[in-house]
Design a protein around this motif. Structure first.
Motif, PDB file in Angstrom:
ATOM      1  N   THR A   1      14.060   4.982  31.723  1.00  0.00           N
ATOM      2  CA  THR A   1      14.589   6.341  31.806  1.00  0.00           C
ATOM      3  C   THR A   1      14.528   6.791  33.258  1.00  0.00           C
ATOM      4  OG1 THR A   1      12.424   7.347  31.468  1.00  0.00           O
ATOM      5  CG2 THR A   1      13.723   6.823  29.492  1.00  0.00           C
TER       6      THR A   1
ATOM      7  N   THR B   1      13.022   9.251  34.401  1.00  0.00           N
ATOM      8  CA  THR B   1      11.634   9.649  34.662  1.00  0.00           C
ATOM      9  C   THR B   1      10.785   8.435  35.002  1.00  0.00           C
ATOM     10  OG1 THR B   1      11.820  11.522  33.149  1.00  0.00           O
ATOM     11  CG2 THR B   1       9.607  10.784  33.705  1.00  0.00           C
TER      12      THR B   1
ATOM     13  N   ALA C   1       5.134  13.474  26.753  1.00  0.00           N
ATOM     14  CA  ALA C   1       4.056  13.325  25.772  1.00  0.00           C
ATOM     15  C   ALA C   1       2.813  12.652  26.349  1.00  0.00           C
ATOM     16  CB  ALA C   1       4.560  12.523  24.572  1.00  0.00           C
TER      17      ALA C   1
ATOM     18  N   GLY D   1      10.029   6.254  26.506  1.00  0.00           N
ATOM     19  CA  GLY D   1      10.521   7.383  25.727  1.00  0.00           C
ATOM     20  C   GLY D   1       9.510   8.504  25.668  1.00  0.00           C
ATOM     21  N   LEU D   2       8.245   8.152  25.445  1.00  0.00           N
ATOM     22  CA  LEU D   2       7.191   9.166  25.402  1.00  0.00           C
ATOM     23  C   LEU D   2       7.013   9.815  26.769  1.00  0.00           C
ATOM     24  CD1 LEU D   2       4.530   7.268  23.238  1.00  0.00           C
ATOM     25  CD2 LEU D   2       6.077   9.098  22.508  1.00  0.00           C
TER      26      LEU D   2
ATOM     27  N   ALA E   1       9.316  10.191  29.085  1.00  0.00           N
ATOM     28  CA  ALA E   1      10.450  11.078  29.356  1.00  0.00           C
ATOM     29  C   ALA E   1      10.330  12.396  28.610  1.00  0.00           C
ATOM     30  CB  ALA E   1      11.756  10.385  28.972  1.00  0.00           C
ATOM     31  N   ASN E   2       9.682  12.376  27.444  1.00  0.00           N
ATOM     32  CA  ASN E   2       9.517  13.596  26.655  1.00  0.00           C
ATOM     33  C   ASN E   2       8.295  14.412  27.057  1.00  0.00           C
ATOM     34  OD1 ASN E   2      11.808  13.022  25.109  1.00  0.00           O
ATOM     35  ND2 ASN E   2      10.629  11.766  23.659  1.00  0.00           N
TER      36      ASN E   2
END
Length: 306
Positions: free
Chosen positions: A268, A270, A55, A49-50, A52-53
């Motif tokens: 994801t 990514t 971060a 999740g990080l 994909a964002n």
């Protein structure tokens, strides 16, 4: 006789500043070249999740290795990896031997039509028939949907042959003359005299050939429809292109494409792209340092002689 040792002159202030600037410049360039690989790796082992964002930039967070475990469990991956390893090994050996022999033969004045064939070889570097005639040729030769479509078209590489020819010309001709006086034929001279002295340039050619074979996926795209002959790069290329559609597929209807869909739900798009990219690049990153010293030596000798 008494040897007089000269004292090493201290560096001037200008020389010290130049060295510092030189080291700093190349250190920055090295970091710029290495950072993309580092960025890929830390994103594949961080929380998806990080990643994909966007971060994850410098340090990994919530480290895990499930991305690699799940990607390596994809259907058809072991067979595709076997095909790629086989084509890389066989293709590299064939290309190196063909480049070595033809490069050697183009240095022999007694070779029939030597200048014509050499010029004909060089012309092929600038002109080619195009994709459609090439496909028709491969089909007429019954090479499509066969393993040998990966090997045979890549054996004769003009650039590699020119490198070897230039290197062989730097070898003293007295070696060949001495062998011929002892009764050695042309093949004996090649195998026992020329080939052992060409290690640096042959290692250079081997790097070029291995990287080309390992990274190639267009020949699979054009000539192969049999899934048993898919190369690793082509299979991973498909997964990269389907990453977004897989995630959407699972979201809209959770039953279709179970094997790949399960991967999309856990990862994801990514993370899929980055993990696949690392898997493709890592083998070359490990192999290249083993041949680096030969690579530099072979290129330098060829450039000076040329």
């Amino acid at each position: 006789m008494v040897s007089i040792k000269k004292k090493k002159q201290p560096l001037t202030k200008g020389a010290v500043i130049f060295n510092l600037c030189n080291y700093l410049f190349f250190a920055v360039m090295a970091l710029i070249c290495a950072y993309p690989f580092y960025y890929l790796i830390i994103n594949t082992i961080s929380a998806n999740g990080l990643s994909a964002n966007g971060a994850i930039n410098f340090l990994p967070q919530q480290i895990h290795f499930q991305n690699y475990v799940q990607v390596l469990q994809l259907e058809g991956l072991p067979l595709a990896a076997t095909v790629t390893i086989a084509r890389t090994v066989i293709g590299t050996v064939c290309t190196v031997m063909a480049s070595a022999f033809l490069g050697f033969m183009f240095t022999q004045r007694r070779m029939w039509g030597r200048k014509f064939w050499y010029r004909f070889l060089v012309i092929t570097m600038y002109f080619n028939a195009g994709l459609i005639p090439m496909f028709i040729t491969m089909k007429n030769l019954h090479l499509t949907n066969t393993f040998w479509v990966y090997i045979l078209p890549a054996i004769v590489q003009p650039f590699n042959i020119i490198l070897v020819k230039t290197y062989v010309e730097s070898i003293p001709s007295a070696l060949q003359e001495a062998a011929e006086i002892d009764g050695a034929g042309i093949l004996t001279v090649f195998w026992k005299v020329i080939l052992p002295t060409c290690t640096p340039i042959l290692a250079t050619v081997a790097i070029f050939a291995a990287v080309g074979q390992w990274n190639s996926f267009q020949d699979t795209l054009i000539y192969v429809t049999d899934t048993k002959l898919y190369s690793l790069q082509y299979l991973l290329y498909q997964y990269i292109n389907q990453a977004n559609s897989l995630a959407m597929l699972v979201k809209n209807n959770g039953t279709a494409g179970m094997d790949m869909a399960a991967l999309a739900t856990q990862q994801t798009p990514t993370s899929i792209r980055m993990t696949v990219s690392v898997i493709v690049v890592l083998p070359i990153l490990f192999i290249y340092p083993m041949f680096q010293r030969y690579f530099v030596k072979g290129i330098m000798i060829g450039s000076v002689k040329g």
